[in-house]
Design a protein around this motif. Structure first.
Motif, PDB file in Angstrom:
ATOM      1  N   ALA A 397     -19.065  17.341  24.364  1.00  0.00           N
ATOM      2  CA  ALA A 397     -18.465  16.314  23.406  1.00  0.00           C
ATOM      3  C   ALA A 397     -17.308  15.659  23.920  1.00  0.00           C
ATOM      4  O   ALA A 397     -16.415  16.198  24.775  1.00  0.00           O
ATOM      5  N   ARG A 398     -17.311  14.734  23.297  1.00  0.00           N
ATOM      6  CA  ARG A 398     -16.017  13.654  23.823  1.00  0.00           C
ATOM      7  C   ARG A 398     -15.187  13.606  22.599  1.00  0.00           C
ATOM      8  O   ARG A 398     -15.503  13.294  21.461  1.00  0.00           O
ATOM      9  N   TYR A 399     -14.097  14.022  23.058  1.00  0.00           N
ATOM     10  CA  TYR A 399     -13.080  13.959  21.937  1.00  0.00           C
ATOM     11  C   TYR A 399     -12.128  12.545  22.314  1.00  0.00           C
ATOM     12  O   TYR A 399     -11.593  12.270  23.409  1.00  0.00           O
ATOM     13  N   ARG A 400     -11.476  12.488  21.332  1.00  0.00           N
ATOM     14  CA  ARG A 400     -10.342  11.087  21.443  1.00  0.00           C
ATOM     15  C   ARG A 400      -8.913  11.782  20.752  1.00  0.00           C
ATOM     16  O   ARG A 400      -9.105  12.801  20.022  1.00  0.00           O
ATOM     17  N   ARG A 401      -7.795  11.119  21.587  1.00  0.00           N
ATOM     18  CA  ARG A 401      -6.652  11.574  21.053  1.00  0.00           C
ATOM     19  C   ARG A 401      -6.516  10.826  19.658  1.00  0.00           C
ATOM     20  O   ARG A 401      -6.863   9.597  19.424  1.00  0.00           O
ATOM     21  N   LEU A 413       2.664  18.676  16.682  1.00  0.00           N
ATOM     22  CA  LEU A 413       2.252  19.573  15.822  1.00  0.00           C
ATOM     23  C   LEU A 413       1.673  20.674  16.945  1.00  0.00           C
ATOM     24  O   LEU A 413       1.561  20.621  18.063  1.00  0.00           O
ATOM     25  N   GLN A 415      -0.985  23.134  18.695  1.00  0.00           N
ATOM     26  CA  GLN A 415      -2.182  22.653  19.219  1.00  0.00           C
ATOM     27  C   GLN A 415      -3.423  23.146  18.380  1.00  0.00           C
ATOM     28  O   GLN A 415      -4.341  22.527  18.240  1.00  0.00           O
ATOM     29  N   VAL A 418      -3.916  20.337  16.146  1.00  0.00           N
ATOM     30  CA  VAL A 418      -4.386  19.220  16.913  1.00  0.00           C
ATOM     31  C   VAL A 418      -5.907  19.443  16.964  1.00  0.00           C
ATOM     32  O   VAL A 418      -6.622  18.510  16.591  1.00  0.00           O
ATOM     33  N   MET A 419      -6.320  20.634  17.172  1.00  0.00           N
ATOM     34  CA  MET A 419      -7.830  20.988  17.398  1.00  0.00           C
ATOM     35  C   MET A 419      -8.629  20.715  16.187  1.00  0.00           C
ATOM     36  O   MET A 419      -9.716  20.062  16.157  1.00  0.00           O
ATOM     37  N   ARG A 422      -8.674  16.882  15.670  1.00  0.00           N
ATOM     38  CA  ARG A 422      -9.653  16.045  16.416  1.00  0.00           C
ATOM     39  C   ARG A 422     -11.188  16.502  16.039  1.00  0.00           C
ATOM     40  O   ARG A 422     -12.138  15.909  16.213  1.00  0.00           O
ATOM     41  N   ASN A 423     -11.285  17.878  15.483  1.00  0.00           N
ATOM     42  CA  ASN A 423     -12.628  17.994  15.230  1.00  0.00           C
ATOM     43  C   ASN A 423     -13.207  17.102  13.666  1.00  0.00           C
ATOM     44  O   ASN A 423     -14.167  16.913  13.788  1.00  0.00           O
TER      45      ASN A 423
END
Lengths: 785, 237
Positions: A397-401, A413, A415, A418-419, A422-423
């Motif tokens: 899966a590709r994640y972006r900041r 924040l 982590q 942040v997860m 991003r999800n």
């Protein structure tokens, strides 16, 4: 059963909880469709059959006194099938078991008992026999409310004379399926009393004459030309304008109920099917992702893409069919219950249940279509997957900041947060649909429960801000203004205000409505006029005041001139300026200053009714006095009726709230539970790794469930907005000339809707949380996704 | 170096029951592991080495016997205590790295430092683990296998654990990358004094350990002590 079908059955069993959640959402949609359409059609059929069997008339008209020979002229109008002339009057009823006086609607039946139109369905006893003027038939709801049987007696003040009457029969009539005494239903306080024509004619000096006429049209005959012709014929005899069924109270009220049921079948099912389609999409794309290798294998051994696609489609269709089966069963069962409830409420002599096969077909078709559409994308992807690619693990899966990493506060924040962020962002469509799904469940609640607020507001404005009198005493005929003092002197009367009613026809160009002008004194304190902002409007000395609904119908505004044809006494047509527009949720209304109205009628001070406030401690004395006052034609007890209405509302409230809470709960539960299960399937390995690293169950659960907490909270405002929209269209859709729902939604309704949805979401989250607690920490170290 | 045992294992057995099948993964294991030791566990699949490491790491419980971490008996811990034990004392490195795909390298380390008592800076941990600075802000999907494993090591050591448990850390890597990962582990053991246990199928790796524990059929078959530990770079396979 092929091997693939066996796999399908096992998949269904394995995924049972998610399958059940989706099937329930579908079932809710199918249920509302089958329920609403079933009840609507059953009621409609019942009403039509009732009308047909009992020859319910198409056109109704009243006059002051028309000679019996006019019946032949009316019958000669082209397009008329049959005519029946009658006498209709009002009376005050004095009933032994009741302190307060009741209202009686007196209706004549032919002496020979051969009713041509609006025939009675006898429930007990018989029609009055000729030569026995004291014999009457009463309507069944009224009889039931008092436990009346043939042989019982009651007293009535008929045209100023007190008469003892004997009940010889109990009946139902298509003309009085629904009758209300004072805008609010109360079977105890309103009786329909059928008497022989001769007896009523004698009581009201109408020998050889009639004051009401009903007409049945030939099939296909439009009513308008006949109405015009009847009006022309009745005009010299005090005709107050003929009208068709649309203006007949009982018929119009039933129509409003049927419209409401129809609206339910249009609005709710699509919401559920939309959500179900989305859920199918979610669960199937995950299932196919998990079964990538199996798909590759199936293809490698020679299954075609279409074969693979059909395999997954079958799964979806089975889910839809489970939903349809539950929905049809529940909808049919509840539909019968609802029809029976309506039957009891409206008092039909019989009920026709319509099993609508076409609705079942529609339900199956749209449910399967919704599920199939939801599945289409992932199934197509599965069909297109080349076997070699399918056997390899999917690309990571590709994640972006978030915000391209440009926001410095993000690094502050935790982590885990942040997860979550991003999800949510990685699958914007899924997150959006999840929120929209939850929002729809909020909207279902707001959009349905608002009607309680609206009715409360309607009661509040109508009976506590505008019509503040406790009772209204109407006279048989108009009386000199001195009659006010007579009423003021009655025991228990604290304040009294006069009113004058004149039948009229309002015209603006081709637009026309028939209704009474009500004259009120300027500065009246009991019966008041309110503008749209609930502010009191002082009755202008000049011109006429219209309610918003009437102004809208006639397309006329303040300052414009309206044509009014007075339908009593001199029957003049006058032009008056519209001096103000006022708000009213019940009926149509037009008002004038009482002296100005009397001047317009070229009469001295006259009144036709008195509004009073009463002293509760002397109410018995007042009732006793009114029952013996010859000039009284009828009495309405607004306060008593409101109390009774609230009682009825409270009885129905629990059921209505339960049903809508269940429906909304099913949506919220279905969306959150499925979403969280799929998320757990995708992130399970990640979460187990975190547990190994020393994260507690609570911390790990938050990563997954926090996402749904955020999506749920984000859904609330959207749900309020959508709910407001639903309420708006409901209020618009239900607005009739008889009554309108104010668009009022209390904050508590928004709050309750939110609480219900939050609780449903939290419950589904808790169930998933138990699975998070049972994550296998060792398995995760050995396998890769 | 051997400042008393960090683990004392006394007669540990582990029996798995799956349906009607009973598997005896450990059949009475007794060993002591000294603080600061570099231990390699060798043995064929199913010989019980992973089961023992899982019990030492607080991921699994023993059926019989006792395990002491320093003076505390961890075999008596419940889930809550085990979680705290893992959080405070143990670092894990897995064969498949088990990084969080939605977090960058640095964030994967921060994930652990945020809940640790006295952690090092995430960047420092990554440098000790040998991940070049310009790769710190990459997502796992943008890193090679060796780089991902170094992030995993960085994540494991950032909280300055007393023990580092590594299950096949080089299993998914080619030999050149594998050696660099082993160098990182050796450096952690040397510079931070962390006790390191490495499970492997690779006999050669044993040469860099203080002791090699051989497993067979759920028991310790023999223990080999190396006179001299070799540098990972000199190990070839």
């Amino acid at each position: 059963m092929g091997v693939l079908d066996r796999k399908l059955m096992r998949d269904l069993v394995r995924l049972w909880a998610q399958v059940a959640a989706i099937a329930l959402v579908m079932a809710a949609g199918v249920m509302t469709l089958v329920l609403a359409v079933g009840a609507q059609r059953s009621l409609f059929e019942t009403r039509e059959a009732y009308y047909e069997r009992n020859a319910f008339a198409d056109i109704f008209a009243t006059a002051t006194r028309a000679p019996e020979r006019l019946a032949d002229d009316i019958a000669a109008i082209p397009g008329i099938a049959s005519v029946e002339t009658r006498i209709r009057e009002n009376a005050v009823l004095d009933i032994e078991d009741m302190l307060e006086p009741a209202s009686g609607m007196l209706v004549s039946v032919p002496d020979d008992g051969q009713q041509v139109l609006n025939q009675l369905s006898m429930r007990l006893g018989r029609l009055p026999s000729p030569g026995h003027p004291a014999e009457i038939v009463v309507n069944e709801p009224f009889a039931n409310a008092h436990g009346f049987e043939p042989g019982d007696t009651l007293s009535a003040i008929i045209n100023g004379r007190k008469r003892a009457l004997t009940i010889v029969g109990v009946a139902l009539s298509p003309e009085f399926i629904y009758v209300v005494p004072d805008l609010m239903p109360d079977d105890r306080r309103l009786g329909v009393v059928w008497m022989s024509q001769t007896a009523l004619a004698a009581a009201f000096d109408l020998d050889g004459a009639f004051n009401a006429v009903s007409v049945k049209l030939l099939r296909g005959q439009p009513p308008e030309p006949v109405i015009d012709e009847i009006d022309r014929l009745l005009e010299p005899f005090g005709g107050r304008g003929a009208h068709d069924r649309d203006d007949q109270q009982s018929h119009a009220f039933l129509d409003a109920e049927l419209t409401q049921l129809q609206a339910m079948s249009y609005v709710l099912p699509p919401i559920f099917l939309l959500v179900a389609g989305f859920l199918v999409n979610m669960i199937l794309s995950r299932l196919i992702a998990l079964e990538r290798e199996q798909i590759g294998l199936m293809k490698a051994v020679g299954y075609t893409g279409a074969g693979v696609a059909w395999h997954y489609m079958k799964l979806v269709i089975v889910i839809a069919l489970i939903g349809v089966a539950i929905g049809i069963a529940a909808g049919t069962y509840l539909g019968r219950g609802l029809t029976r409830l309506y039957g009891d409420f409206f008092h039909f002599p019989f009920l026709i249940f319509r099993l609508s096969l076409d609705v079942y077909v529609i339900a199956i078709t749209v449910s399967v279509a919704a599920a199939t559409l939801g599945a289409l994308r992932s199934v197509r992807a599965a069909a297109a997957l080349p076997p070699a690619v399918a056997m390899r693990p999917p690309a990571p899966a590709r994640y972006r900041r978030l915000f391209g990493g440009g926001l410095p506060f993000i690094s502050l924040l935790p982590q885990t947060t942040v997860m979550i962020g991003r999800n949510i962002v990685r699958r914007p469509l899924r997150s959006l649909f999840t929120s929209v799904g939850i929002a729809l469940s909020v909207a279902v609640l707001v959009g349905s429960l608002f009607s309680l607020d609206a009715v409360e507001e309607m009661i509040d404005i109508t009976f506590f801000s505008a019509e503040r009198q406790h009772a209204t005493i109407s006279f048989v005929h108009k009386l000199p203004a001195d009659a006010l003092y007579e009423v003021e002197r009655l025991p228990g009367v604290m304040a009294a205000e006069p009113a004058r009613m004149v039948a009229a026809r309002f015209r603006n160009g081709h637009l026309e409505r028939r209704l009474s002008i009500t004259g009120k004194p300027a500065g009246s304190n009991l019966s008041r006029l309110l503008d749209v902002d609930r502010q009191e409007v002082t009755m202008p000395r000049e011109g006429v005041v219209l309610t918003t609904a009437l102004a809208d119908i006639l397309e006329i505004g303040r300052g414009e001139t309206i044509e009014i044809e007075l339908m009593e006494e001199h029957r003049e047509t006058v032009q008056l300026p519209v001096s103000a527009i006022v708000e009213s949720y019940i009926g149509l209304g037009a008002f004038m200053e009482i002296e100005a109205l009397n001047r317009l009628m070229r009469e001295g001070p006259s009144i036709s009714a008195v509004h009073v406030t009463t002293d509760a401690s002397q109410i018995a004395a007042l009732y006793e006095a009114v029952k013996n006052l010859p000039m009284v034609g009828s009495i309405t007890l607004q306060r008593a009726s409101v109390a009774k209405f609230r009682e009825t509302m409270a009885e129905n409230l629990t059921m209505m709230v339960t049903i809508y809470v269940a429906l909304a709960g099913i949506i919220a539960f279905g969306v959150v539970y499925n979403g969280a299960r799929i998320q757990l399937s995708e992130q399970g390995r990640e979460l187990a790794s975190l547990r190994v690293l020393g994260f507690t169950r609570g911390e790990v659960s938050w990563i997954l469930l926090g996402e749904f907490a955020i999506l749920t909270v984000a859904a609330l405002p959207l749900g309020w907005l959508l709910g407001y929209g639903m309420a708006y269209s409901t209020a618009e859709g239900l607005a009739t000339e008889m009554f309108r729902l104010p668009l009022v939604i209390e904050r508590s309704t928004y709050a309750w809707a939110s609480v219900v949805v939050l609780v449903a979401s939290a419950l589904s989250a808790l169930i998933v949380r138990r699975r998070i607690d049972r994550l296998d920490l060792i398995e995760v170290l050995k396998t890769r996704e | 170096m051997n400042a008393g045992p960090i683990y004392t294992v006394e007669g540990v057995t582990k029996v798995y029951r799956t349906g009607e099948v009973e598997v005896r993964a450990l059949r009475g294991v007794d060993i002591e592991i000294g603080a600061g030791e570099f231990i390699v566990l060798l043995g064929p699949s199913g010989s019980g080495k992973s089961t023992l490491v899982n019990i030492l790491g607080g991921l699994d419980t023993a059926t019989e016997g006792k395990v002491f971490f320093r003076d505390e008996e961890i075999t008596g811990f419940g889930d809550r205590e085990l979680t705290k034990y893992r959080r405070d004392h143990v670092g894990f490195v897995f064969q498949f790295y088990n990084l969080v795909p939605s977090l960058t390298a640095r964030e994967n380390v921060s994930l652990v430092t945020e809940i640790a008592r006295d952690p090092m800076d995430p960047g420092e941990a990554l440098e000790i683990a040998g991940l070049p600075r310009d790769r710190h802000d990459h997502f796992p999907a943008q890193l090679s296998g060796g780089e991902q494993q170094r992030v995993a090591i960085g994540r494991a050591i950032a909280k300055k654990p007393e023990v580092l448990l590594c299950d096949e850390p080089t299993g998914a890597l080619d030999s050149k990358t594998g050696i660099r990962v082993l160098e990182a582990l050796a450096q952690v053991n040397r510079d931070l004094g962390t006790t390191v246990l490495v499970i492997t199928h690779n006999m050669a790796v044993g040469r860099m350990a203080d002791r090699v524990i051989h497993f067979a059929d759920g028991t310790v078959a023999r223990i080999e002590e190396n006179e001299k530990r070799e540098a990972p770079a000199s190990i070839a396979w």
